[in-house]
Design a protein around this motif. Structure first.
Motif, mmCIF file in Angstrom:
data_model
loop_
_atom_site.group_PDB
_atom_site.id
_atom_site.type_symbol
_atom_site.label_atom_id
_atom_site.label_comp_id
_atom_site.label_asym_id
_atom_site.label_seq_id
_atom_site.Cartn_x
_atom_site.Cartn_y
_atom_site.Cartn_z
ATOM 1 N N SER A 65 0.813 -1.216 0.000
ATOM 2 C CA SER A 65 0.000 0.000 0.000
ATOM 3 C C SER A 65 0.847 1.267 0.000
ATOM 4 O O SER A 65 0.345 2.345 -0.343
ATOM 5 N N ALA A 66 2.108 1.157 0.375
ATOM 6 C CA ALA A 66 3.008 2.312 0.392
ATOM 7 C C ALA A 66 3.700 2.520 -0.947
ATOM 8 O O ALA A 66 4.603 3.353 -1.056
ATOM 9 N N THR A 67 3.287 1.783 -1.984
ATOM 10 C CA THR A 67 3.947 1.868 -3.288
ATOM 11 C C THR A 67 2.985 2.281 -4.392
ATOM 12 O O THR A 67 1.771 2.166 -4.268
ATOM 13 N N ILE A 68 3.562 2.741 -5.486
ATOM 14 C CA ILE A 68 2.865 2.942 -6.747
ATOM 15 C C ILE A 68 3.848 2.573 -7.842
ATOM 16 O O ILE A 68 5.053 2.810 -7.702
ATOM 17 N N TYR A 69 3.362 1.958 -8.921
ATOM 18 C CA TYR A 69 4.275 1.570 -9.991
ATOM 19 C C TYR A 69 3.571 1.624 -11.336
ATOM 20 O O TYR A 69 2.342 1.700 -11.419
ATOM 21 N N ARG A 70 4.380 1.616 -12.382
ATOM 22 C CA ARG A 70 3.827 1.716 -13.724
ATOM 23 C C ARG A 70 3.219 0.388 -14.160
ATOM 24 O O ARG A 70 3.757 -0.678 -13.843
ATOM 25 N N LYS A 71 2.133 0.466 -14.899
ATOM 26 C CA LYS A 71 1.499 -0.739 -15.408
ATOM 27 C C LYS A 71 2.476 -1.485 -16.317
ATOM 28 O O LYS A 71 3.294 -0.883 -17.013
ATOM 29 N N GLY A 72 2.386 -2.814 -16.306
ATOM 30 C CA GLY A 72 3.307 -3.628 -17.084
ATOM 31 C C GLY A 72 4.334 -4.326 -16.221
ATOM 32 O O GLY A 72 5.189 -5.060 -16.732
ATOM 33 N N ALA A 73 4.267 -4.101 -14.905
ATOM 34 C CA ALA A 73 5.162 -4.781 -13.965
ATOM 35 C C ALA A 73 4.814 -6.267 -13.920
ATOM 36 O O ALA A 73 3.704 -6.666 -14.285
ATOM 37 N N PRO A 74 5.734 -7.100 -13.446
ATOM 38 C CA PRO A 74 5.423 -8.528 -13.309
ATOM 39 C C PRO A 74 4.323 -8.750 -12.288
ATOM 40 O O PRO A 74 4.058 -7.898 -11.439
ATOM 41 N N GLU A 75 3.679 -9.906 -12.366
ATOM 42 C CA GLU A 75 2.674 -10.258 -11.374
ATOM 43 C C GLU A 75 3.350 -10.666 -10.067
ATOM 44 O O GLU A 75 4.550 -10.958 -10.035
ATOM 45 N N TYR A 76 2.584 -10.679 -9.003
ATOM 46 C CA TYR A 76 3.081 -11.176 -7.719
ATOM 47 C C TYR A 76 3.228 -12.693 -7.788
ATOM 48 O O TYR A 76 2.427 -13.380 -8.425
ATOM 49 N N GLU A 77 4.260 -13.201 -7.138
ATOM 50 C CA GLU A 77 4.567 -14.632 -7.165
ATOM 51 C C GLU A 77 3.610 -15.381 -6.242
ATOM 52 O O GLU A 77 3.667 -15.250 -5.021
ATOM 53 N N GLU A 78 2.742 -16.202 -6.835
ATOM 54 C CA GLU A 78 1.688 -16.848 -6.052
ATOM 55 C C GLU A 78 2.175 -18.043 -5.238
ATOM 56 O O GLU A 78 1.401 -18.603 -4.453
ATOM 57 N N LYS A 79 3.437 -18.433 -5.382
ATOM 58 C CA LYS A 79 4.005 -19.467 -4.502
ATOM 59 C C LYS A 79 4.318 -18.895 -3.121
ATOM 60 O O LYS A 79 4.556 -19.645 -2.179
ATOM 61 N N LEU A 80 4.342 -17.561 -3.015
ATOM 62 C CA LEU A 80 4.770 -16.902 -1.780
ATOM 63 C C LEU A 80 3.604 -16.228 -1.070
ATOM 64 O O LEU A 80 2.615 -15.836 -1.682
ATOM 65 N N THR A 81 3.761 -16.090 0.259
ATOM 66 C CA THR A 81 2.747 -15.435 1.085
ATOM 67 C C THR A 81 3.350 -14.349 1.963
ATOM 68 O O THR A 81 2.851 -13.229 2.029
ATOM 69 N N TRP A 82 4.450 -14.672 2.628
ATOM 70 C CA TRP A 82 5.038 -13.810 3.656
ATOM 71 C C TRP A 82 5.917 -12.714 3.063
ATOM 72 O O TRP A 82 5.751 -11.538 3.366
ATOM 73 N N ILE A 83 6.870 -13.073 2.176
ATOM 74 C CA ILE A 83 7.753 -12.056 1.597
ATOM 75 C C ILE A 83 7.443 -11.851 0.118
ATOM 76 O O ILE A 83 8.319 -11.507 -0.678
ATOM 77 N N VAL A 84 6.179 -12.038 -0.249
ATOM 78 C CA VAL A 84 5.772 -11.874 -1.639
ATOM 79 C C VAL A 84 6.022 -10.451 -2.120
ATOM 80 O O VAL A 84 6.403 -10.234 -3.284
ATOM 81 N N ASP A 85 5.839 -9.453 -1.250
ATOM 82 C CA ASP A 85 6.079 -8.070 -1.655
ATOM 83 C C ASP A 85 7.562 -7.812 -1.891
ATOM 84 O O ASP A 85 7.948 -7.147 -2.858
ATOM 85 N N VAL A 86 8.430 -8.368 -1.031
ATOM 86 C CA VAL A 86 9.878 -8.202 -1.197
ATOM 87 C C VAL A 86 10.332 -8.794 -2.521
ATOM 88 O O VAL A 86 11.094 -8.175 -3.278
ATOM 89 N N GLU A 87 9.862 -10.009 -2.812
ATOM 90 C CA GLU A 87 10.243 -10.668 -4.061
ATOM 91 C C GLU A 87 9.779 -9.848 -5.261
ATOM 92 O O GLU A 87 10.501 -9.706 -6.265
ATOM 93 N N PHE A 88 8.589 -9.265 -5.173
ATOM 94 C CA PHE A 88 8.061 -8.422 -6.253
ATOM 95 C C PHE A 88 8.928 -7.185 -6.448
ATOM 96 O O PHE A 88 9.298 -6.836 -7.583
ATOM 97 N N TYR A 89 9.278 -6.507 -5.350
ATOM 98 C CA TYR A 89 10.132 -5.314 -5.458
ATOM 99 C C TYR A 89 11.485 -5.673 -6.082
ATOM 100 O O TYR A 89 12.017 -4.922 -6.899
ATOM 101 N N MET A 90 12.028 -6.813 -5.693
ATOM 102 C CA MET A 90 13.329 -7.219 -6.224
ATOM 103 C C MET A 90 13.251 -7.464 -7.731
ATOM 104 O O MET A 90 14.144 -7.060 -8.481
ATOM 105 N N ARG A 91 12.185 -8.102 -8.193
ATOM 106 C CA ARG A 91 12.050 -8.333 -9.639
ATOM 107 C C ARG A 91 11.833 -7.017 -10.386
ATOM 108 O O ARG A 91 12.349 -6.820 -11.490
ATOM 109 N N LEU A 92 11.071 -6.112 -9.780
ATOM 110 C CA LEU A 92 10.825 -4.823 -10.409
ATOM 111 C C LEU A 92 12.124 -4.025 -10.524
ATOM 112 O O LEU A 92 12.424 -3.439 -11.573
ATOM 113 N N LEU A 93 12.928 -4.036 -9.447
ATOM 114 C CA LEU A 93 14.180 -3.286 -9.444
ATOM 115 C C LEU A 93 15.280 -3.992 -10.229
ATOM 116 O O LEU A 93 16.216 -3.347 -10.704
ATOM 117 N N GLN A 94 15.193 -5.294 -10.360
ATOM 118 C CA GLN A 94 16.131 -6.014 -11.221
ATOM 119 C C GLN A 94 15.989 -5.525 -12.667
ATOM 120 O O GLN A 94 16.973 -5.361 -13.382
#
Length: 306
Positions: free
Chosen positions: A164-193
């Motif tokens: 909720s503290a983020t905003i990003y451009r459309k076209g980003a990868p989806e959230y990884e549905e194998k994850l629950t706890w650090i799913v947001d961290v993994e998403f940020y890492m892929r976005l910044l990669q």
């Protein structure tokens, strides 16, 4: 096309959804749509959404429950905006100009795909009402420098914060549905990669509702889940070769009293684990001795046991 899609993955929280929608309706920035995807087994959230009468509303009742992360993705799939603004159903905009500030960060920095802000942590009771206890938090200068230099250091700590503290451009990868706890961290890492540039405001543009009933609270105490998720991210981003990331993973295992066997499949050296475990035992011994001494002094007086 609208400028911002405010995506709300909802589940059995009519009190929170109503508070969030009220905070959206008063925003000074109005070029938005609201997408609510509802995973609830009843009609409580739908009733609130229909009654709220928010302009630009898209409401989707999931035919089958998708789970937390799946519902995040479902909300984004229905979004048509240039920018994606996830807002979880426990959270809300802190004041009327917050959405405008989020948009400004990306508008003023076209080189960045991600922007994030500080937050106001607000304690909620069992039914989602505010208790009156709250505090502000934001990324420190030290941690900002860390992730600016190497986005992989998000593995060490979630220095960005809740989605909720983020905003990003459309076209980003989806959230990884194998994850629950650090799913947001993994998403940020892929976005910044993909694009390591980001924008930060330390203002608490969102209020984050915190309660014991949240999914994150159950994840916080689940050792097996933590090992799986940190191990998954370690392998995904090839972090094994660097000691600071191995040490983070080992400390997770030690925190939950997980044996070396839980780390072995991820390539953690046994000697490194044993060394860290021995150090932790020494530190725990010193800590508990200190606690015992303080209790004795408190009970019998400082002079006698000095």
């Amino acid at each position: 096309m609208v400028k911002v899609s405010i995506c709300v993955p909802a589940y059995k929280n009519p009190v929170g959804v109503e508070r969030l929608l009220e905070s959206i309706k008063v925003q000074s920035f109005t070029d938005y749509e609201v997408v609510v995807t509802d995973d609830s087994p009843d009609g409580s959230v739908e009733e609130v959404v229909r009654r709220a009468d928010v302009p630009g509303m898209v409401y989707v009742r999931n035919a089958a429950r998708k789970g937390a992360t799946g519902n995040w993705n479902e909300a984004v799939r229905h979004a048509s905006g240039e920018y994606i603004k996830i807002m979880h159903h426990d959270d809300w905009f802190t004041d009327r100009d917050c959405l405008a500030r989020f948009v400004e960060m990306l508008e003023e920095h076209p080189e960045a795909d991600l922007a994030f802000c500080g937050s106001r942590q607000v304690m909620l009771d069992g039914v989602g009402n505010r208790t009156g206890e709250e505090f502000d938090r934001a990324i420190s200068d030290e941690h900002l420098k860390m992730i600016s230099e190497d986005w992989r250091d998000l593995y060490i700590g979630d220095y960005i914060g809740a989605p909720s503290a983020t905003i990003y451009r459309k076209g980003a990868p989806e959230y990884e549905e194998k994850l629950t706890w650090i799913v947001d961290v993994e998403f940020y890492m892929r976005l910044l990669q993909r694009n390591p540039r980001f924008v930060v405001s330390k203002e608490p543009l969102v209020s984050i509702g915190v309660s014991e009933n949240q999914l994150t609270e159950s994840c916080r105490t689940d050792g097996k889940l933590n090992i799986f998720e940190y191990g998954f991210v370690m392998q995904e981003f090839s972090l094994l070769s660097e000691e600071k990331y191995r040490q983070k993973f080992i400390q997770i295992a030690l925190k939950y009293k997980m044996p070396f066997a839980s780390l072995a499949p991820y390539g953690i050296p046994k000697k490194e684990y044993e060394k860290a475990a021995a150090k932790k035992r020494r530190e725990d011994f010193v800590f508990y001795v200190g606690v015992a001494k303080r209790k004795v002094r408190k009970a019998f007086g400082k002079k006698r046991f000095a």
